[in-house]
Design a protein around this motif. Structure first.
Motif, short mmCIF file in Angstrom:
data_model
loop_
_atom_site.label_atom_id
_atom_site.label_comp_id
_atom_site.label_asym_id
_atom_site.label_seq_id
_atom_site.Cartn_x
_atom_site.Cartn_y
_atom_site.Cartn_z
N GLU A 69 3.21 -14.51 -3.80
CA GLU A 69 4.24 -13.52 -4.14
C GLU A 69 4.74 -12.80 -2.88
N VAL A 70 6.02 -12.46 -2.87
CA VAL A 70 6.59 -11.60 -1.84
C VAL A 70 6.97 -10.28 -2.53
N ARG A 71 6.17 -9.25 -2.30
CA ARG A 71 6.41 -7.95 -2.93
C ARG A 71 6.98 -6.98 -1.91
N GLY A 72 8.02 -6.29 -2.30
CA GLY A 72 8.60 -5.26 -1.45
C GLY A 72 8.01 -3.90 -1.78
N LEU A 73 7.83 -3.07 -0.77
CA LEU A 73 7.37 -1.70 -0.93
C LEU A 73 8.43 -0.80 -0.29
N VAL A 74 9.13 -0.04 -1.11
CA VAL A 74 10.32 0.68 -0.66
C VAL A 74 10.13 2.19 -0.79
N GLY A 75 10.75 2.91 0.12
CA GLY A 75 10.75 4.37 0.08
C GLY A 75 11.26 4.89 1.41
N GLU A 76 11.82 6.10 1.40
CA GLU A 76 12.31 6.66 2.65
C GLU A 76 11.15 7.07 3.55
N SER A 77 11.45 7.43 4.77
CA SER A 77 10.41 7.82 5.73
C SER A 77 9.61 9.00 5.19
N GLY A 78 8.28 8.91 5.29
CA GLY A 78 7.41 9.96 4.77
C GLY A 78 6.96 9.74 3.35
N SER A 79 7.29 8.59 2.76
CA SER A 79 6.90 8.34 1.36
C SER A 79 5.48 7.79 1.23
N GLY A 80 4.84 7.45 2.35
CA GLY A 80 3.45 6.98 2.29
C GLY A 80 3.29 5.48 2.30
N LYS A 81 4.35 4.73 2.59
CA LYS A 81 4.28 3.26 2.57
C LYS A 81 3.31 2.74 3.63
N SER A 82 3.51 3.16 4.87
CA SER A 82 2.65 2.69 5.97
C SER A 82 1.22 3.16 5.78
N LEU A 83 1.06 4.36 5.24
CA LEU A 83 -0.27 4.91 5.00
C LEU A 83 -1.02 4.06 3.99
N LEU A 84 -0.33 3.62 2.94
CA LEU A 84 -0.93 2.77 1.92
C LEU A 84 -1.33 1.42 2.52
N ALA A 85 -0.46 0.87 3.37
CA ALA A 85 -0.76 -0.42 3.99
C ALA A 85 -1.97 -0.32 4.91
N GLN A 86 -2.07 0.75 5.68
CA GLN A 86 -3.21 0.94 6.58
C GLN A 86 -4.50 1.16 5.80
N ALA A 87 -4.39 1.80 4.63
CA ALA A 87 -5.58 1.98 3.79
C ALA A 87 -6.06 0.64 3.24
N ILE A 88 -5.14 -0.27 2.96
CA ILE A 88 -5.51 -1.58 2.42
C ILE A 88 -6.36 -2.36 3.44
N ILE A 89 -5.94 -2.34 4.70
CA ILE A 89 -6.68 -3.12 5.71
C ILE A 89 -7.78 -2.30 6.38
N GLY A 90 -7.89 -1.00 6.03
CA GLY A 90 -9.01 -0.19 6.50
C GLY A 90 -8.94 0.24 7.95
N VAL A 91 -7.76 0.63 8.43
CA VAL A 91 -7.63 1.06 9.83
C VAL A 91 -7.32 2.56 9.95
N LEU A 92 -7.47 3.30 8.87
CA LEU A 92 -7.21 4.74 8.93
C LEU A 92 -8.33 5.45 9.68
N GLU A 93 -7.98 6.56 10.33
CA GLU A 93 -8.97 7.35 11.05
C GLU A 93 -9.87 8.10 10.08
N ASP A 94 -10.93 8.69 10.62
CA ASP A 94 -11.93 9.37 9.78
C ASP A 94 -11.36 10.59 9.07
N LYS A 95 -10.27 11.15 9.57
CA LYS A 95 -9.69 12.34 8.93
C LYS A 95 -9.00 12.00 7.61
N TRP A 96 -8.79 10.71 7.35
CA TRP A 96 -8.20 10.27 6.09
C TRP A 96 -9.30 9.81 5.14
N HIS A 97 -9.18 10.18 3.88
CA HIS A 97 -10.18 9.84 2.87
C HIS A 97 -9.50 9.08 1.73
N VAL A 98 -10.01 7.87 1.46
CA VAL A 98 -9.39 6.98 0.48
C VAL A 98 -10.27 6.90 -0.77
#
Length: 344
Positions: free
Chosen positions: A34-63
């Protein structure tokens, strides 16, 4: 079975004044091929969600999540190291701004060579160097770079941004991932180059059956390359469905605003006319509205919008809104089993 199945994922940020809920109960699923699009304006949390999926967030973030499955494996039951080892093997991510992701002091050939796993090489150890070079050349050809000698012996600043983005894709493909996450892969590129990158990703999906999560702020552009689309606003899930449903039959006021601001929707607009926009701007993390975060900007907002809306499912077309566009605001009838008009 879904490759990735996430339910009610939340991401909190530690700040001097306490924790802030940056992403609020977002669900996302991706099927094989599947090719799924994730859409939203800047600041909507898209990149944050992607980084949480692959586990590269810093310790200050809690998932936190009610469900976090990868190919049927419950990742929440694994240790952090086991989770990272599994995801890094099967998932690759292309970040924004390739020039800032590549090492400016190392030749492109060396960076590509480092990305190739030793387990992919065969034969005796003295044959490895030649095999790595052949693998690097094959990767560059795969992403459309024909002049491999020039690319291999160049530093990132000696190449164009489009070539660097192709190199980033080649590095991601070196690990032979099952899922590729592309975070704004064509940001700040001209339209011709954008088309080349998107066609490259589409070919990878068709020829390798690789699943792709394509992140962008441009809804209209994604409609040409995706099967399904998920829309986010200010860290909250807004709407999800097939690409045709999202672009032609949007049910959330925010998605409707994205469609109305697209080029296709404004072809007949008189010269120098104002484009369709929502008033205000996306809220900052320190001052998030309660309930539906679109409320202060939404033209259909009412008193009940101070509570978070539940997700309604219309035969696969999901929307999180108290007053979706298939009915008039103020009506309280049940909509869970109501069919979208005109849906086949």
């Amino acid at each position: 079975m879904n490759l990735l199945d996430i339910r009610n994922l939340s991401i909190e940020l530690d700040t001097p004044s306490g924790r802030v809920l940056a992403v609020d109960r977002v669900s996302l699923s991706i099927k094989e091929g599947e090719v799924r699009g994730l859409v939203g304006e800047s600041g909507s949390g898209k990149s944050l969600l992607a980084q949480a999926i692959i586990g590269v967030l810093e310790d200050k973030w809690h998932v936190h999540a009610d469900r976090f499955h990868w190919r049927g494996i419950d990742l929440l039951r694994l240790s952090i190291d086991e989770r990272k080892a599994l995801l890094c093997r099967d998932i690759a991510m292309i970040f924004q701004e390739p020039m800032s992701c590549l090492d400016p002091t190392t030749l492109i050939g060396e960076q590509l060579s480092e990305a190739i796993n030793t387990s992919q090489l065969t034969g005796y150890f003295w044959q490895r160097k030649k095999q790595r070079k052949e693998a690097v050349i094959k990767l560059l050809h795969k992403v459309g770079i024909k002049k491999h000698d020039q690319c291999i012996n160049s530093y990132p600043h000696q190449l164009t941004e489009a070539i660097c983005q192709r190199v980033m894709i080649a590095i991601a493909l070196a690990g032979r991932p099952i899922l590729l996450i592309a975070d704004e892969p064509t940001a700040a590129m001209e339209s011709t180059t954008q088309g080349q990158i998107f066609r490259l990703l589409a070919n990878l999906n068709q020829l390798k059956n690789m699943s792709i999560l394509l992140i962008s702020h441009d809804l209209e552009n994604l409609t040409h390359w995706t099967n399904t689309i998920t829309v986010m606003y200010s860290g909250q899930f807004v709407e999800a469905g097939s690409t045709e449903q999202i672009f032609n039959k949007p049910m959330h006021p925010y998605t409707r605003a994205l469609v109305d601001s697209s080029t296709k929707a404004n072809l007949q607009l008189p010269s120098k006319s104002r484009l369709m926009t929502l008033p205000g701007s996306i809220p900052v993390l320190q001052h998030l509205p309660i309930g539906c975060r679109l409320g202060p900007r939404c033209p259909r907002a009412q008193q009940s919008c101070v509570s978070a809306p539940k997700v309604s499912n219309f035969h696969g077309h999901k929307v999180s809104c108290h007053f979706p566009l298939l009915r008039e605001p103020g009506k309280k009838e049940s909509i869970k089993h109501k069919t979208v008009k005109g849906k086949r």
